[in-house]
Enzyme design. Sequence first.
Site, mmCIF file in Angstrom:
data_model
loop_
_atom_site.group_PDB
_atom_site.id
_atom_site.type_symbol
_atom_site.label_atom_id
_atom_site.label_comp_id
_atom_site.label_asym_id
_atom_site.label_seq_id
_atom_site.Cartn_x
_atom_site.Cartn_y
_atom_site.Cartn_z
ATOM 1 C CG ASN A 153 -2.259 1.498 11.453
ATOM 2 O OD1 ASN A 153 -2.016 1.108 10.300
ATOM 3 N ND2 ASN A 153 -2.846 0.738 12.349
ATOM 4 C CE1 TYR B 189 -8.914 -5.894 0.407
ATOM 5 C CE2 TYR B 189 -7.224 -6.658 1.936
ATOM 6 C CZ TYR B 189 -7.666 -5.754 0.984
ATOM 7 O OH TYR B 189 -6.858 -4.722 0.608
ATOM 8 C CD GLU B 190 -8.254 -6.945 -3.998
ATOM 9 O OE1 GLU B 190 -8.576 -6.467 -5.084
ATOM 10 O OE2 GLU B 190 -7.077 -7.123 -3.645
ATOM 11 C CG HIS C 45 -7.125 2.209 2.589
ATOM 12 N ND1 HIS C 45 -6.162 1.224 2.688
ATOM 13 C CD2 HIS C 45 -7.080 2.635 1.299
ATOM 14 C CE1 HIS C 45 -5.570 1.063 1.509
ATOM 15 N NE2 HIS C 45 -6.111 1.905 0.656
ATOM 16 C CG MET D 208 -5.528 -6.853 6.093
ATOM 17 S SD MET D 208 -6.808 -5.726 5.526
ATOM 18 C CE MET D 208 -7.113 -4.759 7.021
ATOM 19 C CB SER D 209 -0.678 -8.659 2.011
ATOM 20 O OG SER D 209 0.316 -7.865 2.610
ATOM 21 C CB SER E 129 -0.823 0.091 1.286
ATOM 22 O OG SER E 129 -1.918 -0.720 1.249
ATOM 23 C CG HIS F 41 -3.094 -2.255 -3.856
ATOM 24 N ND1 HIS F 41 -2.093 -3.107 -3.475
ATOM 25 C CD2 HIS F 41 -3.523 -1.673 -2.728
ATOM 26 C CE1 HIS F 41 -1.932 -3.047 -2.170
ATOM 27 N NE2 HIS F 41 -2.791 -2.183 -1.684
ATOM 28 C CB ALA G 190 0.833 -0.899 4.730
ATOM 29 C CG HIS H 57 -4.901 -7.362 -0.444
ATOM 30 N ND1 HIS H 57 -4.802 -6.389 -1.418
ATOM 31 C CD2 HIS H 57 -3.900 -7.129 0.434
ATOM 32 C CE1 HIS H 57 -3.777 -5.601 -1.134
ATOM 33 N NE2 HIS H 57 -3.214 -6.022 -0.016
HETATM 34 N N1 HPA Z 1 -4.278 -3.929 10.532
HETATM 35 C C1 HPA Z 1 -4.259 -4.684 9.427
HETATM 36 N N2 HPA Z 1 -3.682 -4.305 8.307
HETATM 37 C C2 HPA Z 1 -3.094 -3.091 8.279
HETATM 38 C C3 HPA Z 1 -3.091 -2.256 9.384
HETATM 39 C C4 HPA Z 1 -3.714 -2.698 10.588
HETATM 40 O O1 HPA Z 1 -3.746 -2.007 11.615
HETATM 41 N N3 HPA Z 1 -2.406 -1.130 9.030
HETATM 42 C C5 HPA Z 1 -2.028 -1.301 7.738
HETATM 43 N N4 HPA Z 1 -2.439 -2.488 7.282
#
Ligand code: HPA
Length: 281
Positions: A237, A87-88, A249, A213-214, A32, A63, A115, A85
Amino acid sequence: MSNLVMDKLNKCLNQVREKTAFKPLVAIVLGSGLGDYANNIKVEAIVDYHDIDGFPVSTVPGHAGQFIFGYVYDVPVVCMKGRVHYYEGYDISDVVLPVRLMGLMGAKILFLTNASGGINTGFGAGDFMMIKDHISCFVPNPLIGPNVDELGTRFPDMSHVYDEDLQDIIRQTASDNNIKLQEGIYAQLTGPSFESPAEIRMLKTLGADAVGMSTVVEAIAANHMGLKICAISCVCNLAAGISPTPLTHDEVQAAANEAAPKFKELVTKSVIKMGKAYGNN
Ligand code: HPA
């Protein structure tokens, strides 16, 4: 025995080969907000994911979908500008198809980036974390189904997924260039919702330092086919319950964009060293 996964991979490989014969040493997957790393590449060829029949195309803002072939200085690379991903809604074997395809193109090293949310309270937003190991048990294993014998063994060892020598290169590169580098364990969850604070407490108890998530499913598929793997996460974050504010996001992308210049430096300088260490052919 014919295998659907291998048939699809071969079809995708043939379509790429109609467009370019470029043979990469390093395959780089951009996470990301880090997509413009491709600007650092002396481009030899670009193949749009849309132009490869059967190839999974990302739907996430930020992306884009292209393979960029070219050189980072003199090191031949293929760079995935955009990944898909789980989740898509793709089948997990499609999520790892691009990584397998880059292995079949000739890449020996897979450099994964992503990320993540920071769970380790010693981490701050914008930190880089080199992934030393992972927790994968919250997502389906991409090797489920008939084994693709052409790629690897049915029961691959997972003791050293992230190559120690590549870790040394990244560690040394960060230290030589005054780039702060954290190290830790990355847990992949499916998303797309961010985690709940209770889930983050669970992941912390399990030993995770960052969550995303990847990446892990890609590492499992690449390990299966014997690629050398390294991975760096940009902690964008603090994870839910640790962060004082709700997660978005946009916040993740903004933090990734801010970290991008140092990230590019770390990736570029590490890739150059990997090129020296592992040569071209
Ligand atoms: N959780 C899951 N995926 C992420 C996060 C998070 O806090 N930050 C960036 N990708």
